[in-house]
Design an enzyme around this catalytic site. Sequence first.
Site, mmCIF file in Angstrom:
data_model
loop_
_atom_site.group_PDB
_atom_site.id
_atom_site.type_symbol
_atom_site.label_atom_id
_atom_site.label_comp_id
_atom_site.label_asym_id
_atom_site.label_seq_id
_atom_site.Cartn_x
_atom_site.Cartn_y
_atom_site.Cartn_z
ATOM 1 N N GLU A 45 0.787 -1.241 0.000
ATOM 2 C CA GLU A 45 0.000 0.000 0.000
ATOM 3 C C GLU A 45 0.815 1.285 0.000
ATOM 4 O O GLU A 45 0.366 2.280 0.561
ATOM 5 C CB GLU A 45 -0.906 0.004 1.235
ATOM 6 C CG GLU A 45 -0.163 0.112 2.598
ATOM 7 C CD GLU A 45 0.151 -1.218 3.244
ATOM 8 O OE1 GLU A 45 0.216 -2.231 2.522
ATOM 9 O OE2 GLU A 45 0.344 -1.261 4.464
ATOM 10 N N HIS A 105 -8.329 -3.566 -0.646
ATOM 11 C CA HIS A 105 -7.484 -3.733 0.548
ATOM 12 C C HIS A 105 -6.411 -2.638 0.582
ATOM 13 O O HIS A 105 -6.267 -1.912 1.577
ATOM 14 C CB HIS A 105 -6.832 -5.118 0.515
ATOM 15 C CG HIS A 105 -5.921 -5.408 1.674
ATOM 16 N ND1 HIS A 105 -6.295 -6.195 2.728
ATOM 17 C CD2 HIS A 105 -4.659 -5.005 1.949
ATOM 18 C CE1 HIS A 105 -5.308 -6.268 3.609
ATOM 19 N NE2 HIS A 105 -4.293 -5.545 3.143
ATOM 20 N N GLU A 106 -5.665 -2.507 -0.510
ATOM 21 C CA GLU A 106 -4.556 -1.544 -0.514
ATOM 22 C C GLU A 106 -5.068 -0.111 -0.429
ATOM 23 O O GLU A 106 -4.422 0.757 0.155
ATOM 24 C CB GLU A 106 -3.684 -1.733 -1.763
ATOM 25 C CG GLU A 106 -3.094 -3.135 -1.931
ATOM 26 C CD GLU A 106 -2.375 -3.652 -0.699
ATOM 27 O OE1 GLU A 106 -1.890 -2.845 0.109
ATOM 28 O OE2 GLU A 106 -2.318 -4.889 -0.536
ATOM 29 N N GLU A 117 -3.713 -4.144 9.216
ATOM 30 C CA GLU A 117 -4.071 -5.297 8.388
ATOM 31 C C GLU A 117 -5.454 -5.878 8.689
ATOM 32 O O GLU A 117 -6.156 -6.284 7.775
ATOM 33 C CB GLU A 117 -3.006 -6.387 8.518
ATOM 34 C CG GLU A 117 -1.611 -5.938 8.068
ATOM 35 C CD GLU A 117 -1.575 -5.459 6.622
ATOM 36 O OE1 GLU A 117 -2.565 -5.656 5.895
ATOM 37 O OE2 GLU A 117 -0.545 -4.868 6.226
HETATM 38 ZN ZN LIG Z 1 -2.511 -5.027 4.045
#
Ligand SMILES: [Zn+2]
Length: 907
Positions: A316, A349-350, A372
């Site tokens: 990310e 997610h990123e 996370e």
């Molecule tokens: Zn992650």
Amino acid sequence: MQRSLISLAVMALLGWSASAPALVAASPATITAAATAAAKAAQANQQVTTQLPRNAVPTHYAVSLTPDAASSSFSASVTIALDVKQASSSLTLQAADLKFSAAAISAGPGKALQQASKIEVDADKQTATFHFAQALQPGSYQLKLDYTGVIGTQASGLFSLDYENGGVRKRALYTQFENSDARRVIPSWDEPFYKATFALEATVPAGQMAVSNMPVTSTTKLADGRELVRFATSPKMSTYLLFFGLGEFDRATSVVDGVELGVVTQKGSLAQAQFALDSSRDVLKEYNDYFGVKYPLPKLDNVAAPGRSQFFGAMENWGAIFTFEYAMLLDPRTATQSDKETSFLVAAHEMAHQWFGDLVTMAWWDDLWLNEGFASWMESRTTTRLHPEWRWELRAVGTREGAMERDALATTHPIVQRIATVEQASQAFDSITYSKGEAVIRMLENYVGDEAWRAGVRSYMAKHAYGNTVSDDLWREVEKSARKPITAIAHDFTLQPGVPLIRVADAVCKNGKTTIQLTQGEFSKDQQDKKPLSWRVPVIAQTVGASGNANAHSSNAVRTVVSGGKASMTLPGCGAVLVNAGQSGYYRTLYAPKAFNALTREFSRMPAIDQLGLLADSWALGMAGQMPASGFMDLANNAPVDAAPQVWQRIADALLGLHDGFEDKPEQRAALDRFARARLAPVFARVGWTAAKDEAAPVANLRETLIRVLGEVGDKAVIAEARRRYAAAATDKEAMPAALRRPILGVIAVNADAATWQQLHAAAKAEQSSMIKAELYDLLGAANDPALAQRALDLALTDEPGATAGASIIRYVANTHPDLAFDFAIAHRAQVDKIVDGSSRSRYFPGLGGRSADPAMIGKLQAYAKQYLSADAQGDTRTAIASIAYRIKVRAQRLPQIDAWLKQHAG
Ligand SMILES: [Zn+2]
């Protein structure tokens, strides 16, 4: 960071999905369980952990980088603006594999320059200390360092990836700095708490594209033909989020809410990134709204790169997400429904990290889950919201299983854990941090309500933007907005390890109301006599069938919090009692036998998510010996042929797990295979080889699963048809369309003979696309035939498959032949170390052996750890050993029950 999806792809291909049965899946491991008291103390400690002296803090880095891709080295200089807090005669920074040629400090432009009197490099500690004859008094300084470093071939620090494009060999450069590898490129205070601004410039070959976190502000032609590229100064951020990429790239953009969204690919692959670009548009709009703080950078790129890492799938970096091609691009020749889902959820997610992680960052790795767990939860939530047709909400049970599988072993650890070293931080990227983190957030959001949860998240973002936090900062904001105590429950689930067990006694129904008694214990796979820990557990229960409502949770569901070990609940209606209705709770449910039988009878009337929950609990409890192992088989036997595709995927994967468990028992395996074919073939008959028009998306995933599993349990018709299509594909394009290509190749590769293996090998060699080539090389490791597996291992260590493909092939072999793969990797340890990124070596080897069911492997893993791993790097080894011990126990004690059930239900 997204954990490596290769291992997930491997598992999907070979039947070990993330929600895989514990019997087969020994996902690589964990870290020492930190005592709850220690975790609580760490939480309370105001001073953030650091491995550096506390005498100075950086505020700005001006970095000038000149990479030389051909010689795999770079030269650089950095000027660091810093504040000295206490009078000091030295400054210590983190640095790894860097060679310094000059170091000098001044109190600012035009002020006297003091050269360092001595530069001391400590390779073990990864530090460089600059000594000054004249002590530095508190105040502001500029430290200028000139140095050189190396460009690696695996994804850490600055690294190169080689690939062929249009038949020509190319080399592109990228960086990967999480968790602690910025120090390989910039001598720095390389810890998340030391946030600073960054101004990067790079001298690069003409005609190449350079990408970093911020937009390019100028490009200047140099006298020697090269170009000097300058990037805008970044906002205040942690070192691990800095990014630099360089190569012959294409870039497409799109503007959303004033932000330039971009996708960057190797030349010619831009069309394959269109779906990722479209996804980013949808997700950015969603997040700008959800977080209440707009995305703060002027641009956000997603950079696709060829190859693989054994450690991660995507990263990310703020404003410049890095994603391996296989997790982002959709090649029309090969893309499936699940590829589409992966591309979307990885981007989601990123992008969630651009807020949770980049804008607000955990102070230290103890709270890594704040990054996370949250990004994982947000990825699931956003995929469910923006693609409701994928029914992603049903994946919640599989995610929870992935966490519980690890969390029920004695080697687990709390979500918030004490991290002391870089190695420990690296091992913290595990299913507890990601999946348990996600499951606990889902439970807490459900407990306070989604509006209150979002309000809490919004004020947390606003309050801590550009800063660092610990978990309690989040609980404080949510508690305020929810006006409901949440911190105590959150502490129970994040500061202590393990899985609560809720026991449900037989229900009593009177006057149209059902009363149940609940008691709380602990679910453990390997500590049966353990005194259970205590949790406050939010529980939702309802009645099903009879006068209970079948398909809606909201109408008659009742909530309570089990506290102090027990609770009593009164539910409207009579009928079977379902606990953890909707499956948002992080606990296992153990029903008294009569209550379980009642649910088995009502199975077809339950919502799909609860069918999945009941399958998961009965499997795990059955294998652990806490209820008859046959309970799961009864459910599999009762599942209607038209149950949700995800339910059949789960059943198919579990049956494949049993097939694997009977590997040394041909007669029992044959009985299991017969049952599996009898149950799955009718489901496949409904699904067919060809997608119906307007087919629901999950059906495409089920088709893949069924072809793969039926191919493994010896369904002759499926294997024959896969072979026919594979043979016909050379001349008939319709024989192996993209949607069927992977499952067909999977059946072919698993059942390959020498001639077929050679054919696959030739196809891998000839393939032009870097993404498809890597996938074909992986398949060479999938053969059931041990002689072919050995050939794949030998091939993995040659130059032929490419620098990042070898480790992946060995991992593929380990799925079917863990002992062979582990022994081979140990015998060639020095060579294997070169093809695995440094940060994942201590996890890679236990990951190979951890799938074994051979008691001898336990000794081998212990010997490996003793000889090659420091004490802080042995967490994965311990979990691999615990998984093997459990697998051996299951095969000896539970599989005979399955066999007995099969005999009883034969014919
Ligand atoms: Zn992650």
